[in-house]
Design a protein around this motif. Structure first.
Motif, PDB file in Angstrom:
ATOM      1  N   ARG A 150       0.821  -1.218   0.000  1.00 18.06           N
ATOM      2  CA  ARG A 150       0.000   0.000   0.000  1.00 18.06           C
ATOM      3  C   ARG A 150       0.853   1.265   0.000  1.00 18.06           C
ATOM      4  N   ASP A 151       1.932   1.287   0.752  1.00 18.50           N
ATOM      5  CA  ASP A 151       2.788   2.474   0.784  1.00 18.50           C
ATOM      6  C   ASP A 151       3.384   2.769  -0.589  1.00 18.50           C
ATOM      7  N   ALA A 152       3.781   1.724  -1.303  1.00 13.66           N
ATOM      8  CA  ALA A 152       4.306   1.911  -2.661  1.00 13.66           C
ATOM      9  C   ALA A 152       3.209   2.440  -3.581  1.00 13.66           C
ATOM     10  N   ALA A 153       1.985   1.946  -3.410  1.00 11.73           N
ATOM     11  CA  ALA A 153       0.863   2.418  -4.228  1.00 11.73           C
ATOM     12  C   ALA A 153       0.588   3.900  -3.954  1.00 11.73           C
ATOM     13  N   ILE A 154       0.599   4.283  -2.702  1.00 13.78           N
ATOM     14  CA  ILE A 154       0.366   5.688  -2.346  1.00 13.78           C
ATOM     15  C   ILE A 154       1.460   6.576  -2.937  1.00 13.78           C
ATOM     16  N   ALA A 155       2.708   6.145  -2.807  1.00 14.34           N
ATOM     17  CA  ALA A 155       3.816   6.938  -3.352  1.00 14.34           C
ATOM     18  C   ALA A 155       3.687   7.086  -4.866  1.00 14.34           C
ATOM     19  N   ARG A 156       3.330   6.005  -5.556  1.00 19.30           N
ATOM     20  CA  ARG A 156       3.172   6.052  -7.011  1.00 19.30           C
ATOM     21  C   ARG A 156       1.997   6.941  -7.406  1.00 19.30           C
ATOM     22  N   ALA A 157       0.894   6.824  -6.702  1.00 18.10           N
ATOM     23  CA  ALA A 157      -0.274   7.665  -7.000  1.00 18.10           C
ATOM     24  C   ALA A 157       0.058   9.136  -6.759  1.00 18.10           C
ATOM     25  N   HIS A 158       0.780   9.420  -5.697  1.00 14.62           N
ATOM     26  CA  HIS A 158       1.174  10.795  -5.411  1.00 14.62           C
ATOM     27  C   HIS A 158       2.092  11.329  -6.502  1.00 14.62           C
ATOM     28  N   ASP A 159       3.015  10.521  -6.947  1.00 15.91           N
ATOM     29  CA  ASP A 159       3.956  10.942  -7.984  1.00 15.91           C
ATOM     30  C   ASP A 159       3.263  11.164  -9.329  1.00 15.91           C
ATOM     31  N   GLN A 160       2.347  10.275  -9.692  1.00 15.74           N
ATOM     32  CA  GLN A 160       1.794  10.291 -11.044  1.00 15.74           C
ATOM     33  C   GLN A 160       0.387  10.871 -11.166  1.00 15.74           C
ATOM     34  N   PRO A 193       1.044  12.886   0.150  1.00 17.07           N
ATOM     35  CA  PRO A 193       0.674  11.507  -0.159  1.00 17.07           C
ATOM     36  C   PRO A 193      -0.614  11.073   0.543  1.00 17.07           C
ATOM     37  N   GLU A 194      -0.785  11.491   1.794  1.00 13.51           N
ATOM     38  CA  GLU A 194      -2.015  11.088   2.515  1.00 13.51           C
ATOM     39  C   GLU A 194      -3.268  11.728   1.915  1.00 13.51           C
ATOM     40  N   ASP A 195      -3.120  12.904   1.288  1.00 16.13           N
ATOM     41  CA  ASP A 195      -4.257  13.528   0.592  1.00 16.13           C
ATOM     42  C   ASP A 195      -4.678  12.670  -0.593  1.00 16.13           C
ATOM     43  N   VAL A 196      -3.677  12.174  -1.320  1.00 16.08           N
ATOM     44  CA  VAL A 196      -3.957  11.319  -2.477  1.00 16.08           C
ATOM     45  C   VAL A 196      -4.609  10.023  -2.005  1.00 16.08           C
ATOM     46  N   ALA A 197      -4.091   9.440  -0.928  1.00 16.77           N
ATOM     47  CA  ALA A 197      -4.620   8.177  -0.413  1.00 16.77           C
ATOM     48  C   ALA A 197      -6.068   8.306   0.043  1.00 16.77           C
ATOM     49  N   GLU A 198      -6.500   9.508   0.420  1.00 12.60           N
ATOM     50  CA  GLU A 198      -7.892   9.715   0.822  1.00 12.60           C
ATOM     51  C   GLU A 198      -8.833   9.792  -0.372  1.00 12.60           C
ATOM     52  N   SER A 199      -8.315  10.165  -1.546  1.00 11.96           N
ATOM     53  CA  SER A 199      -9.196  10.353  -2.702  1.00 11.96           C
ATOM     54  C   SER A 199      -9.047   9.270  -3.768  1.00 11.96           C
ATOM     55  N   ILE A 200      -8.001   8.455  -3.690  1.00  7.94           N
ATOM     56  CA  ILE A 200      -7.768   7.396  -4.673  1.00  7.94           C
ATOM     57  C   ILE A 200      -7.532   6.097  -3.911  1.00  7.94           C
ATOM     58  N   PRO A 201      -8.280   5.027  -4.223  1.00  9.37           N
ATOM     59  CA  PRO A 201      -7.991   3.748  -3.570  1.00  9.37           C
ATOM     60  C   PRO A 201      -6.575   3.286  -3.922  1.00  9.37           C
ATOM     61  N   CYS A 202      -5.768   3.042  -2.897  1.00  7.90           N
ATOM     62  CA  CYS A 202      -4.380   2.603  -3.077  1.00  7.90           C
ATOM     63  C   CYS A 202      -4.168   1.312  -2.305  1.00  7.90           C
ATOM     64  N   GLY A 203      -3.491   0.363  -2.921  1.00  9.40           N
ATOM     65  CA  GLY A 203      -3.211  -0.906  -2.268  1.00  9.40           C
ATOM     66  C   GLY A 203      -4.028  -2.022  -2.879  1.00  9.40           C
ATOM     67  N   ASP A 204      -4.286  -3.054  -2.079  1.00  7.85           N
ATOM     68  CA  ASP A 204      -4.997  -4.231  -2.592  1.00  7.85           C
ATOM     69  C   ASP A 204      -6.312  -4.504  -1.857  1.00  7.85           C
ATOM     70  N   ASP A 205      -6.873  -3.480  -1.234  1.00 13.41           N
ATOM     71  CA  ASP A 205      -8.130  -3.618  -0.502  1.00 13.41           C
ATOM     72  C   ASP A 205      -9.319  -3.441  -1.451  1.00 13.41           C
ATOM     73  N   ALA A 206      -9.946  -4.555  -1.805  1.00 13.19           N
ATOM     74  CA  ALA A 206     -11.085  -4.509  -2.731  1.00 13.19           C
ATOM     75  C   ALA A 206     -12.245  -3.701  -2.148  1.00 13.19           C
ATOM     76  N   ASP A 207     -12.425  -3.739  -0.837  1.00 17.97           N
ATOM     77  CA  ASP A 207     -13.510  -2.973  -0.215  1.00 17.97           C
ATOM     78  C   ASP A 207     -13.340  -1.475  -0.432  1.00 17.97           C
ATOM     79  N   ALA A 208     -12.099  -0.995  -0.456  1.00 14.84           N
ATOM     80  CA  ALA A 208     -11.849   0.428  -0.701  1.00 14.84           C
ATOM     81  C   ALA A 208     -12.265   0.813  -2.119  1.00 14.84           C
ATOM     82  N   VAL A 209     -12.047  -0.079  -3.068  1.00 14.53           N
ATOM     83  CA  VAL A 209     -12.477   0.190  -4.452  1.00 14.53           C
ATOM     84  C   VAL A 209     -14.000   0.188  -4.529  1.00 14.53           C
TER      85      VAL A 209
END
Length: 159
Positions: A66-76, A105-121
């Motif tokens: 999840r941390d890698a997903a958040i970092a990538r989402a924040h970057d891109q 990064p935490e702002d991005v994580a609040e608005s974009i599902p990041c990681g492998d949690d299907a419930d978040a999607v």
């Protein structure tokens, strides 16, 4: 390369307000929106779009880390947090960089599902369903990370 298909592919128009919804009704086979706003559906249908598909476009950043997903989402994709009105008015990369310089990064994580949690999607899709969208297009941030590492090593996304 020059041959037309037997059936032309459907054409979608991205919308953000009244004028684009009217245009979509006249020229498109389907509506596309990146925000779950019910008024977009209402205006589209009021101008004759009833019965046409309404596609909600939702970015996600899948990764088993999840941390890698958040970092990538924040970057891109940190520009996503500004919404369509901001994004449509920015003239170029320097303006995007300036407009998003304080997005954390935490702002991005609040608005974009990041990681492998299907419930978040599922929870991120729910507002689109509630608004009247008939289809959802999940946009994976950085397609090289759609499968988990072990799945990539096995060569199949389905194992």
């Amino acid at each position: 390369m020059w041959d037309l298909p037997d059936a032309p592919p459907p054409v979608g128009v991205a919308v953000s307000g009244d004028r684009s919804c009217q245009l979509a009704d006249r020229l498109a086979d389907l509506l596309i929106a990146s925000e779950p706003r019910p008024e977009l559906i209402s205006v589209f249908e009021a101008h004759g779009g009833t019965g046409k598909p309404k596609v909600g476009q939702l970015p996600i950043c899948y990764d088993t880390d999840r941390d890698a997903a958040i970092a990538r989402a924040h970057d891109q994709f940190r520009r996503f947090g500004g919404g369509w009105p901001v994004n449509s008015e920015l003239p170029g990369p320097a303006a995007f960089a300036s407009a998003t310089q304080f997005v954390r990064p935490e702002d991005v994580a609040e608005s974009i599902p990041c990681g492998d949690d299907a419930d978040a999607v599922v929870e991120a899709v729910r507002p689109y369903v509630d608004a009247g969208f008939t289809e959802i297009a999940l946009v994976q941030i950085d397609g090289d990370h759609q499968c988990g590492v072990s799945q990539q090593q096995q060569g199949s996304p389905f194992t």
